[in-house]
Scaffold this motif. Structure first.
Motif, PDB file in Angstrom:
ATOM      1  N   VAL A  15     -13.510   4.997  -0.523  1.00  0.00           N
ATOM      2  CA  VAL A  15     -13.231   3.641  -1.368  1.00  0.00           C
ATOM      3  C   VAL A  15     -14.575   3.710  -1.774  1.00  0.00           C
ATOM      4  O   VAL A  15     -15.563   3.007  -2.703  1.00  0.00           O
ATOM      5  CB  VAL A  15     -12.510   2.703  -0.664  1.00  0.00           C
ATOM      6  CG1 VAL A  15     -12.521   1.605  -1.448  1.00  0.00           C
ATOM      7  CG2 VAL A  15     -10.706   3.304  -0.878  1.00  0.00           C
TER       8      VAL A  15
ATOM      9  N   LEU B  13      -5.597  11.564  -1.408  1.00  0.00           N
ATOM     10  CA  LEU B  13      -5.431  12.262  -0.189  1.00  0.00           C
ATOM     11  C   LEU B  13      -3.525  12.601  -0.586  1.00  0.00           C
ATOM     12  O   LEU B  13      -2.901  13.418   0.938  1.00  0.00           O
ATOM     13  CB  LEU B  13      -5.104  11.221   0.593  1.00  0.00           C
ATOM     14  CG  LEU B  13      -6.832  10.378   1.022  1.00  0.00           C
ATOM     15  CD1 LEU B  13      -7.005   9.151   1.524  1.00  0.00           C
ATOM     16  CD2 LEU B  13      -7.665  11.890   1.596  1.00  0.00           C
TER      17      LEU B  13
ATOM     18  N   SER C  14     -13.044   6.543   8.262  1.00  0.00           N
ATOM     19  CA  SER C  14     -12.397   7.239   8.092  1.00  0.00           C
ATOM     20  C   SER C  14     -12.686   8.247   6.258  1.00  0.00           C
ATOM     21  O   SER C  14     -13.263   7.636   6.181  1.00  0.00           O
ATOM     22  CB  SER C  14     -10.984   6.490   7.527  1.00  0.00           C
ATOM     23  OG  SER C  14     -10.931   5.835   7.035  1.00  0.00           O
TER      24      SER C  14
ATOM     25  N   ARG D 229       1.763   4.058  -3.046  1.00  0.00           N
ATOM     26  CA  ARG D 229       1.033   5.617  -2.886  1.00  0.00           C
ATOM     27  C   ARG D 229       2.156   6.920  -2.815  1.00  0.00           C
ATOM     28  O   ARG D 229       2.442   7.912  -2.782  1.00  0.00           O
ATOM     29  CB  ARG D 229       0.913   5.883  -1.594  1.00  0.00           C
ATOM     30  CG  ARG D 229      -0.759   5.212  -1.181  1.00  0.00           C
ATOM     31  CD  ARG D 229      -0.388   4.562   0.359  1.00  0.00           C
ATOM     32  NE  ARG D 229      -1.303   6.414   0.488  1.00  0.00           N
ATOM     33  CZ  ARG D 229      -1.252   6.496   2.210  1.00  0.00           C
ATOM     34  NH1 ARG D 229      -0.916   5.637   2.993  1.00  0.00           N
ATOM     35  NH2 ARG D 229      -1.366   7.332   2.884  1.00  0.00           N
TER      36      ARG D 229
ATOM     37  N   VAL E  29     -12.175  14.772  -1.702  1.00  0.00           N
ATOM     38  CA  VAL E  29     -11.124  13.393  -2.385  1.00  0.00           C
ATOM     39  C   VAL E  29     -12.528  12.788  -2.983  1.00  0.00           C
ATOM     40  O   VAL E  29     -10.998  12.012  -4.085  1.00  0.00           O
ATOM     41  CB  VAL E  29     -11.199  12.710  -0.733  1.00  0.00           C
ATOM     42  CG1 VAL E  29     -10.435  11.101  -1.068  1.00  0.00           C
ATOM     43  CG2 VAL E  29     -10.415  13.384  -0.111  1.00  0.00           C
TER      44      VAL E  29
ATOM     45  N   ARG F  20       1.097  -1.290  -0.012  1.00  0.00           N
ATOM     46  CA  ARG F  20      -0.105  -0.639   0.276  1.00  0.00           C
ATOM     47  C   ARG F  20       0.809   1.579  -0.118  1.00  0.00           C
ATOM     48  O   ARG F  20       0.519   1.954  -0.971  1.00  0.00           O
ATOM     49  CB  ARG F  20      -0.691   0.272   1.199  1.00  0.00           C
ATOM     50  CG  ARG F  20      -2.017   1.245   1.476  1.00  0.00           C
ATOM     51  CD  ARG F  20      -2.730   1.077   2.120  1.00  0.00           C
ATOM     52  NE  ARG F  20      -3.705   2.240   2.456  1.00  0.00           N
ATOM     53  CZ  ARG F  20      -3.892   3.195   3.040  1.00  0.00           C
ATOM     54  NH1 ARG F  20      -2.837   3.180   3.601  1.00  0.00           N
ATOM     55  NH2 ARG F  20      -4.651   4.009   3.158  1.00  0.00           N
TER      56      ARG F  20
ATOM     57  N   ARG G  69      -9.348   1.746  -4.051  1.00  0.00           N
ATOM     58  CA  ARG G  69      -8.197   2.425  -3.829  1.00  0.00           C
ATOM     59  C   ARG G  69      -6.878   2.630  -3.899  1.00  0.00           C
ATOM     60  O   ARG G  69      -6.097   4.031  -3.069  1.00  0.00           O
ATOM     61  CB  ARG G  69      -7.911   1.445  -2.591  1.00  0.00           C
ATOM     62  CG  ARG G  69      -8.454   0.364  -1.530  1.00  0.00           C
ATOM     63  CD  ARG G  69      -8.087  -0.561  -0.558  1.00  0.00           C
ATOM     64  NE  ARG G  69      -9.125  -0.971   0.074  1.00  0.00           N
ATOM     65  CZ  ARG G  69      -9.852  -0.520   1.478  1.00  0.00           C
ATOM     66  NH1 ARG G  69      -8.955   0.643   1.714  1.00  0.00           N
ATOM     67  NH2 ARG G  69     -10.105  -1.533   2.609  1.00  0.00           N
TER      68      ARG G  69
ATOM     69  N   THR H 229     -10.673   7.963   4.216  1.00  0.00           N
ATOM     70  CA  THR H 229     -10.677   6.972   3.382  1.00  0.00           C
ATOM     71  C   THR H 229     -11.427   6.039   2.557  1.00  0.00           C
ATOM     72  O   THR H 229     -11.353   5.399   1.192  1.00  0.00           O
ATOM     73  CB  THR H 229      -8.757   6.091   3.523  1.00  0.00           C
ATOM     74  OG1 THR H 229      -8.251   6.901   3.292  1.00  0.00           O
ATOM     75  CG2 THR H 229      -8.792   5.213   2.625  1.00  0.00           C
TER      76      THR H 229
ATOM     77  N   GLU I  36      -3.953  14.907   4.097  1.00  0.00           N
ATOM     78  CA  GLU I  36      -5.359  13.337   4.897  1.00  0.00           C
ATOM     79  C   GLU I  36      -6.310  13.979   5.482  1.00  0.00           C
ATOM     80  O   GLU I  36      -7.591  13.541   6.151  1.00  0.00           O
ATOM     81  CB  GLU I  36      -3.430  13.171   5.894  1.00  0.00           C
ATOM     82  CG  GLU I  36      -3.121  12.098   5.401  1.00  0.00           C
ATOM     83  CD  GLU I  36      -3.612  10.773   4.790  1.00  0.00           C
ATOM     84  OE1 GLU I  36      -4.260  10.100   4.987  1.00  0.00           O
ATOM     85  OE2 GLU I  36      -3.005  10.433   4.526  1.00  0.00           O
TER      86      GLU I  36
ATOM     87  N   GLU J 254      -9.069   2.479  10.253  1.00  0.00           N
ATOM     88  CA  GLU J 254     -10.165   1.304   9.752  1.00  0.00           C
ATOM     89  C   GLU J 254      -9.565   0.143  10.463  1.00  0.00           C
ATOM     90  O   GLU J 254     -10.454  -0.936  10.788  1.00  0.00           O
ATOM     91  CB  GLU J 254      -9.255   0.487   8.246  1.00  0.00           C
ATOM     92  CG  GLU J 254     -10.529   1.538   6.672  1.00  0.00           C
ATOM     93  CD  GLU J 254     -10.498   1.279   5.282  1.00  0.00           C
ATOM     94  OE1 GLU J 254     -10.309   0.353   5.607  1.00  0.00           O
ATOM     95  OE2 GLU J 254      -9.774   2.459   4.624  1.00  0.00           O
TER      96      GLU J 254
ATOM     97  N   VAL K 125      -7.643   6.708  -4.510  1.00  0.00           N
ATOM     98  CA  VAL K 125      -8.025   7.532  -3.082  1.00  0.00           C
ATOM     99  C   VAL K 125      -6.327   7.678  -1.799  1.00  0.00           C
ATOM    100  O   VAL K 125      -6.366   8.950  -1.819  1.00  0.00           O
ATOM    101  CB  VAL K 125      -9.045   6.510  -2.512  1.00  0.00           C
ATOM    102  CG1 VAL K 125      -9.218   7.334  -0.969  1.00  0.00           C
ATOM    103  CG2 VAL K 125     -10.466   6.661  -3.113  1.00  0.00           C
ATOM    104  N   ASP K 126      -6.093   6.758  -2.240  1.00  0.00           N
ATOM    105  CA  ASP K 126      -4.485   6.995  -1.892  1.00  0.00           C
ATOM    106  C   ASP K 126      -3.985   8.504  -2.806  1.00  0.00           C
ATOM    107  O   ASP K 126      -2.812   9.042  -2.570  1.00  0.00           O
ATOM    108  CB  ASP K 126      -4.059   5.713  -1.923  1.00  0.00           C
ATOM    109  CG  ASP K 126      -3.986   4.711  -1.181  1.00  0.00           C
ATOM    110  OD1 ASP K 126      -4.809   5.051   0.209  1.00  0.00           O
ATOM    111  OD2 ASP K 126      -3.884   3.537  -1.003  1.00  0.00           O
TER     112      ASP K 126
END
Length: 208
Positions: free
Chosen positions: A165, A186, A159, A37, A198, A33, A179, A161, A191, A98, A182-183
């Motif tokens: 998602v 952000l 969240s 990003r 977003v 992840r 994902r 995020t 954040e 999460e 969205v990452d």
């Protein structure tokens, strides 16, 4: 001990990246992840570092894009049976907020989606993280109706995020693409960005 690296992203591999800091290249092991990003090679980036040493591998750096991720990585390794690989696996499927929500609702299945985490270990993680602060201001309740000191009175809210998602999934976008978009959004916005912005930015990332 190294706590943070700021420099030019030189290379990105399958499980690590190389950051050039003033002519010195540092190799940092990262989860999938985090690697997904990172900016493009040649751009500047900042990683929060957890330094670790073992007799087999010597010094090793683990990199994260937020302090909360580094904090949870460290906390997870205090649990019996959780090493660096499993801790990174948990963060790959559940970002800190999460994960706190999953612990609050005792969702062992969500934790068990992580690579290297079986049902028994997932149960241990959920059990031992109860009552511990996983992100700033977010605690996992110790039991239904019983909260640790300074814990919130209700389970952590979803969240940004997770909500973003979910919104993209509702538009028929595959989870892995949602994902990633969205990452990236952000990273651009920060954040603290609001959910509607977003979502719009993530859709732009997807070319919609």
């Amino acid at each position: 001990m190294i706590g943070r690296l700021r420099g030019i992203l030189a290379e990105v591999g399958e499980a690590e990246c190389l950051i050039d800091c003033g002519g010195v290249g540092y190799v940092a092991t990262c989860g999938a992840r985090t690697l997904g990003r990172l900016p493009a090679p040649g751009d500047e980036t900042t990683l929060f570092i957890h330094s670790q040493w073992s007799q087999d591998q010597g010094p090793r750096l683990y990199g994260f894009l937020t302090r909360d991720e580094r904090k949870v990585f460290t906390l997870l390794q205090t649990i019996q049976g959780v090493g660096p690989k499993a801790a990174l696996g948990v963060l790959d499927v559940l970002p800190p907020a999460e994960l706190a929500a999953a612990v609050a609702r005792e969702d062992k299945a969500a934790v068990g989606r992580a690579n290297g985490v079986g049902p028994k270990l997932a149960l241990r993680i959920v059990t031992e993280l109860k009552g511990k602060s996983l992100t700033d201001g977010v605690f996992a309740p110790t039991a239904p109706g019983v909260h640790a000191e300074a814990a919130v009175a209700a389970p952590p809210p979803p969240s940004v995020t997770g909500e973003a998602v979910a919104a993209l999934l509702g538009l028929g976008i595959a989870e892995v693409n949602a994902r990633r978009a969205v990452d990236h959004a952000l990273i651009k916005l920060g954040e603290e960005a609001e959910l509607p912005l977003v979502i719009r930015t993530a859709l732009q990332e997807l070319g919609r």
